[in-house]
Motif scaffolding. Structure first.
Motif, PDB file in Angstrom:
ATOM      1  N   PRO A  59      -8.309   7.501   7.315  1.00  0.00           N
ATOM      2  CA  PRO A  59      -7.922   6.642   6.187  1.00  0.00           C
ATOM      3  C   PRO A  59      -8.971   5.603   5.820  1.00  0.00           C
ATOM      4  O   PRO A  59      -8.934   5.041   4.727  1.00  0.00           O
ATOM      5  CB  PRO A  59      -6.628   5.973   6.682  1.00  0.00           C
ATOM      6  N   VAL A  60      -9.899   5.310   6.744  1.00  0.00           N
ATOM      7  CA  VAL A  60     -10.919   4.312   6.445  1.00  0.00           C
ATOM      8  C   VAL A  60     -11.847   4.806   5.336  1.00  0.00           C
ATOM      9  O   VAL A  60     -12.263   4.044   4.457  1.00  0.00           O
ATOM     10  CB  VAL A  60     -11.724   3.975   7.714  1.00  0.00           C
ATOM     11  N   ILE A 146      -7.116   9.942   0.205  1.00  0.00           N
ATOM     12  CA  ILE A 146      -6.218   9.596   1.305  1.00  0.00           C
ATOM     13  C   ILE A 146      -5.716   8.186   1.038  1.00  0.00           C
ATOM     14  O   ILE A 146      -6.512   7.247   0.933  1.00  0.00           O
ATOM     15  CB  ILE A 146      -6.936   9.649   2.664  1.00  0.00           C
ATOM     16  N   PHE A 147      -4.423   8.030   0.911  1.00  0.00           N
ATOM     17  CA  PHE A 147      -3.888   6.714   0.591  1.00  0.00           C
ATOM     18  C   PHE A 147      -4.235   5.712   1.691  1.00  0.00           C
ATOM     19  O   PHE A 147      -4.145   6.048   2.880  1.00  0.00           O
ATOM     20  CB  PHE A 147      -2.372   6.777   0.414  1.00  0.00           C
ATOM     21  N   PRO A 148      -4.636   4.509   1.335  1.00  0.00           N
ATOM     22  CA  PRO A 148      -4.979   3.491   2.335  1.00  0.00           C
ATOM     23  C   PRO A 148      -3.792   3.190   3.257  1.00  0.00           C
ATOM     24  O   PRO A 148      -2.641   3.187   2.823  1.00  0.00           O
ATOM     25  CB  PRO A 148      -5.341   2.269   1.489  1.00  0.00           C
ATOM     26  N   ASP A 149      -4.086   2.951   4.501  1.00  0.00           N
ATOM     27  CA  ASP A 149      -3.076   2.628   5.506  1.00  0.00           C
ATOM     28  C   ASP A 149      -3.288   1.179   5.936  1.00  0.00           C
ATOM     29  O   ASP A 149      -4.392   0.794   6.338  1.00  0.00           O
ATOM     30  CB  ASP A 149      -3.209   3.564   6.707  1.00  0.00           C
ATOM     31  N   TYR A 166      -0.046  -5.369  -2.060  1.00  0.00           N
ATOM     32  CA  TYR A 166       1.096  -4.450  -1.978  1.00  0.00           C
ATOM     33  C   TYR A 166       0.863  -3.230  -2.856  1.00  0.00           C
ATOM     34  O   TYR A 166       1.119  -2.085  -2.452  1.00  0.00           O
ATOM     35  CB  TYR A 166       2.375  -5.183  -2.406  1.00  0.00           C
ATOM     36  N   ILE A 167       0.371  -3.456  -4.071  1.00  0.00           N
ATOM     37  CA  ILE A 167       0.099  -2.334  -4.977  1.00  0.00           C
ATOM     38  C   ILE A 167      -1.012  -1.456  -4.416  1.00  0.00           C
ATOM     39  O   ILE A 167      -0.967  -0.224  -4.516  1.00  0.00           O
ATOM     40  CB  ILE A 167      -0.289  -2.862  -6.377  1.00  0.00           C
ATOM     41  N   PHE A 168      -2.006  -2.069  -3.793  1.00  0.00           N
ATOM     42  CA  PHE A 168      -3.127  -1.314  -3.241  1.00  0.00           C
ATOM     43  C   PHE A 168      -2.659  -0.318  -2.190  1.00  0.00           C
ATOM     44  O   PHE A 168      -3.132   0.830  -2.156  1.00  0.00           O
ATOM     45  CB  PHE A 168      -4.135  -2.288  -2.627  1.00  0.00           C
TER      46      PHE A 168
END
Length: 243
Positions: A59-60, A146-149, A166-168
């Motif tokens: 995810p990075v 890949i969505f940020p975690d 939050y949106i990020f």
């Protein structure tokens, strides 16, 4: 209005500035694609070692954190965001004010209309928004989505108490859209600022440089206040909070 927009967009200054931004955006994309390929090679190499468990931290490295809007460490992002106040004032104000001022008496006060300001706002905003959009679309060709975690927020440098965090983490596509719109708005406003100065100041160079001077002065004041009082103040410098 259509004529003013045509004058704003179909001129060599606007085209050259957009090309500059696009070249910077593509060079940045090439750099991040190379870094990602190096990262993948390293993960595969460690994965072949016996009895070694490696967290690849996938995810990075994702498209949402690799594009130029979220990569403040790259020299290309610095090249784009540091001088964008100067570039924002160039595409319309330089040629437009020259053509109109030479038709006016030197002592006559020139007052632009709302259509001209709207044309300046749109053309100046596009000089930053177009490279940002092209960079993100180019990044999507080489780096996976890949969505940020939030577990990896220390690597992103984007923590829960920050603006739009939050949106990020929930909808990064929406975050990037809002980010580009904000950059469009501030670039457009700085372009209008330069256009306003150009109707008041005889020196076109000084007028065009005025948005850059204002943003540099704002950045200096912010740092001076923070360092003098040894406190963290609310960010109000566009050169910092857009970067």
């Amino acid at each position: 209005m259509r004529q003013e927009l045509k004058r704003a967009i179909l001129n060599p200054y606007f085209i050259l500035i957009c090309l500059y931004g696009i070249v910077i955006a593509l060079l940045h994309c090439g750099q991040k694609a190379f870094e990602y390929s190096t990262f993948i090679s390293a993960v595969r190499e460690y994965g072949t070692v016996e009895n070694v468990k490696v967290n690849p931290c996938t995810p990075v490295y994702n498209a949402f954190t690799s594009w130029i809007g979220c990569d403040s460490s790259s020299k290309y992002s610095k090249l784009l965001f540091f001088i964008f106040p100067l570039l924002a004032a160039l595409p319309y104000s330089w040629s437009y004010c020259y053509n109109y001022k030479k038709e006016k008496n030197k002592n006559e006060c020139y007052i632009p209309n709302s259509h001209q300001y709207l044309a300046v706002f749109i053309s100046s905003g596009l000089t930053l928004a177009i490279p940002l959009l092209i960079n993100f679309l180019s990044i999507l060709l080489f780096i996976p989505v890949i969505f940020p975690d939030s577990i990896y927020d220390i690597y992103y440098g984007f923590f829960s108490n920050e603006f739009m965090s939050y949106i990020f983490y929930v909808n990064p596509y929406l975050y990037i859209l809002i980010f580009i719109i904000l950059c469009f708005v501030f670039s457009g406003l700085l372009g209008c600022l330069g256009f306003s100065f150009s109707t008041l100041i005889r020196s076109r160079i000084l007028a065009i440089a005025s948005p850059f001077i204002v943003t540099i002065a704002t950045e200096y004041i912010k740092r001076y206040i923070g360092e003098k009082n040894d406190v963290t103040i609310t960010e109000f410098s566009p050169m910092s909070f857009l970067f």
